[in-house]
Design a protein around this motif. Structure first.
Motif: not given
Length: 255
Positions: A49-68
């Motif tokens: 997907e040209e020009g598309h990236f994945l980033i963390n949701p703003y305000g979440w602690r990194w311990e909370e991040i999941t794939a979805s």
């Protein structure tokens, strides 16, 4: 939010695997104390997907991040999916510069750690001839002068120019940044760049005379690192070890 069957059916297998690997990076960074609460980011290019990236949701602690929970954005940091979460476009300024300029830099990680910021604030920067761990960055780390909080999109070109072809960038008076063609390569670079900074702070804090590795030996060891990490497959072994640690702690990053 789990990566359920309906979500899985709407994305490629490559994107699913990228999401899982990126979520792993966030969890591992939290485990190794590389976080700055909800600030700084780790980003990945979405395969196919040209020009598309994945980033963390703003305000979440990194311990909370999941794939979805990861949010898909464009090069300007704006959402392109239906995620209910917010993103921090300003936080993507540095990342977008590097992603957009280098196809090899599919993964970018930026931190504000105590040791990293300390070394970034020293006139000497990283002393790559100080010890064996630091030697892997000998002639492989760049510097970018501080211009203020990264809100100015015009700074992106200067960041790219500063990085050049090196895998690591020290942002003066700010923090650390590493890149990679894979999650394993990017995380490996940051893991050891951070360790090199920690060791430098520890050594210099003794106030004792320091013995530096001779220049010819430093260049030799840097070449040895390239061979063992990339050619001999140590990078894959290290990444697998990181994932085993994470799976033993909490495998929910895959959700």
């Amino acid at each position: 939010m789990s990566l359920d069957s309906s979500q899985s059916n709407t994305m490629s297998d490559a994107e699913q695997q990228t999401r899982i690997a990126l979520a792993a990076c966030y969890r591992l960074a939290a485990y190794y104390r590389l976080t700055d609460l909800i600030y700084t980011h780790i980003t990945a290019r979405v395969p196919g997907e040209e020009g598309h990236f994945l980033i963390n949701p703003y305000g979440w602690r990194w311990e909370e991040i999941t794939a979805s929970s990861l949010v898909k954005i464009n090069v300007d940091g704006h959402k392109v999916d239906d995620s209910p979460e917010q993103v921090n476009p300003a936080g993507f300024t540095i990342h977008s510069a590097i992603h957009g300029a280098s196809h090899d830099a599919a993964w970018v990680m930026h931190t504000h750690t105590r040791a990293g910021v300390a070394v970034s604030s020293l006139e000497s920067g990283l002393e790559t001839r100080l010890n064996q761990i630091a030697l892997q960055f000998h002639e492989r780390v760049s510097y970018h002068e501080y211009e203020g909080i990264a809100l100015n999109l015009a700074e992106r070109e200067r960041i790219v120019a500063s990085l050049g072809r090196n895998p690591a960038l020290i942002l003066r008076n700010h923090g650390l940044l590493t890149t990679g063609a894979s999650a394993a390569e990017m995380f490996n670079n940051m893991f050891y760049l951070e360790r090199a900074c920690e060791l430098q702070v520890a050594v210099r804090s003794t106030g004792q005379a320091v013995r530096l590795v001779p220049e010819d030996v430093a260049r030799h060891v840097a070449r040895q690192y390239d061979q063992t990490i990339h050619e001999d497959g140590d990078l894959k072994l290290e990444w697998a070890a990181h994932l085993r640690t994470l799976d033993a702690l909490d495998p929910s990053y895959k959700d």
